[in-house]
Design a protein around this motif. Structure first.
Motif, PDB file in Angstrom:
ATOM      1  N   PRO A 189       0.797  -1.226   0.000  1.00 14.61           N
ATOM      2  CA  PRO A 189       0.000   0.000   0.000  1.00 14.61           C
ATOM      3  C   PRO A 189       0.830   1.277   0.000  1.00 14.61           C
ATOM      4  CG  PRO A 189      -0.112  -1.095   2.137  1.00 14.61           C
ATOM      5  CD  PRO A 189       0.544  -2.051   1.196  1.00 14.61           C
ATOM      6  N   ASP A 214       0.323   4.187  -2.790  1.00 14.71           N
ATOM      7  CA  ASP A 214       0.014   5.584  -2.458  1.00 14.71           C
ATOM      8  C   ASP A 214       0.987   6.531  -3.156  1.00 14.71           C
ATOM      9  OD1 ASP A 214      -1.321   7.698  -0.736  1.00 14.71           O
ATOM     10  OD2 ASP A 214       0.746   7.893  -0.059  1.00 14.71           O
ATOM     11  N   GLU A 215       2.260   6.133  -3.220  1.00 15.37           N
ATOM     12  CA  GLU A 215       3.238   7.002  -3.873  1.00 15.37           C
ATOM     13  C   GLU A 215       3.000   7.074  -5.379  1.00 15.37           C
ATOM     14  OE1 GLU A 215       7.820   8.288  -3.337  1.00 15.37           O
ATOM     15  OE2 GLU A 215       7.142   6.411  -2.455  1.00 15.37           O
ATOM     16  N   TRP A 226       0.099   7.211  -6.785  1.00 15.97           N
ATOM     17  CA  TRP A 226      -0.939   8.235  -6.928  1.00 15.97           C
ATOM     18  C   TRP A 226      -0.372   9.627  -6.702  1.00 15.97           C
ATOM     19  CZ3 TRP A 226      -5.956   7.734  -8.540  1.00 15.97           C
ATOM     20  CH2 TRP A 226      -6.442   6.429  -8.680  1.00 15.97           C
ATOM     21  N   ARG A 227       0.672   9.741  -5.882  1.00 15.31           N
ATOM     22  CA  ARG A 227       1.233  11.056  -5.589  1.00 15.31           C
ATOM     23  C   ARG A 227       2.245  11.523  -6.627  1.00 15.31           C
ATOM     24  NH1 ARG A 227       4.272  11.172  -1.490  1.00 15.31           N
ATOM     25  NH2 ARG A 227       4.255   9.039  -0.715  1.00 15.31           N
ATOM     26  N   SER A 268      -5.390  11.920 -10.772  1.00  5.19           N
ATOM     27  CA  SER A 268      -5.019  11.668  -9.390  1.00  5.19           C
ATOM     28  C   SER A 268      -5.201  12.926  -8.559  1.00  5.19           C
ATOM     29  CB  SER A 268      -3.565  11.197  -9.294  1.00  5.19           C
ATOM     30  OG  SER A 268      -3.173  11.102  -7.939  1.00  5.19           O
ATOM     31  N   ARG A 271      -4.291  13.164  -5.606  1.00  4.13           N
ATOM     32  CA  ARG A 271      -3.171  13.242  -4.672  1.00  4.13           C
ATOM     33  C   ARG A 271      -1.896  13.778  -5.312  1.00  4.13           C
ATOM     34  NH1 ARG A 271      -3.445   7.235  -2.305  1.00  4.13           N
ATOM     35  NH2 ARG A 271      -5.266   6.907  -3.626  1.00  4.13           N
TER      36      ARG A 271
END
Length: 247
Positions: A75, A79-80, A82-83, A97, A99
């Protein structure tokens, strides 16, 4: 075409230039990280993903898709993704995205500078010493001594010596005139870190192919070509370059 970091940006640039020259839309597929890569390699792959957005801020004919096995990478890495990507395709559905934040951008919540994060603590180094303008010969001699004792081999020791010398010379010329060297070894890797009090503002330094008509600007590019992995971080308090050579 299979290209590894740090040659990705110049390779994509050549590919893009060829497509523009031929009047064609360029589409590319990249697989920057996978489970077999070490922790530092995965970290640099994601940083490189963020920097691709700066290297190709407004390409005229460009589509690049990065592949990830999100069911296996965990996870935190998802998450990264998406960032660091403006758009993400998941389950066949493409979406913007929410984020994503370009580093240093003018948006309300700009993303962090990818070169400002701290590098992990590697514990007590095998060798540690400070150097100044008259100590570059000592820097090279210590790198050679440790590398040969570790079993790196003459040819790769020479390459590693040259890489460290380039970074230490940058410290003398651009980092306040002095710096510090630390060396670590383990069963698979020799690591040399050079730290100084200077600051690097170009996040793409060493990742773009240098202009050979200019008198300088080739040092970090050379370091990236000689070493198996390079980690560069720079903040207001100084710059750190870690160079890795594998067995």
């Amino acid at each position: 075409m299979v290209v590894t970091r740090p040659g990705v940006i110049p390779a994509w640039q050549d590919f893009l230039d060829l497509g523009v020259e031929r009047g064609r839309l360029v589409r590319g597929i990249g697989e920057p990280t996978w489970l077999a890569r070490s922790g530092p390699e995965r970290r640099e792959s994601m940083l490189h993903e963020a920097l691709l957005n700066e290297a190709f801020a407004a390409p005229p004919a460009w589509r690049l898709r990065c592949l990830y096995d999100v069911g296996r990478i965990g996870p935190a890495l998802v998450d990264e993704i998406w960032r660091t990507h403006p758009a993400v395709v998941e389950g066949g559905l493409g979406r913007i995205s929410s984020r994503y934040r370009p580093p240093g951008s003018a948006v309300a919540s700009p993303g962090p500078d990818p070169l400002a994060e701290a590098l992990p603590d590697l514990g007590v180094p095998r060798v540690e010493f400070a150097f100044g303008p008259r100590d570059l010969g000592h820097v090279r001699a210590e790198v050679i001594r440790v590398a040969l004792a570790w079993g790196l081999g003459a040819e790769r020791t020479g390459e590693f010596e040259l890489a460290v010398h380039e970074v230490a010379t940058n410290s003398v010329h651009h980092g306040g005139g002095h710096g510090a060297v630390r060396l670590w070894t383990d069963d698979a890797c020799l690591i040399c870190e050079v730290r100084d009090g200077g600051r690097l503002y170009d996040r793409l330094a060493g990742r773009r192919r240098p202009d050979l008509s200019l008198g300088g600007g080739r040092g970090l590019w050379l370091v990236n070509q000689l070493c198996d992995l390079v980690q560069l971080r720079s903040t207001r308090v100084g710059t750190t370059v870690r160079m890795y050579m594998y067995v």
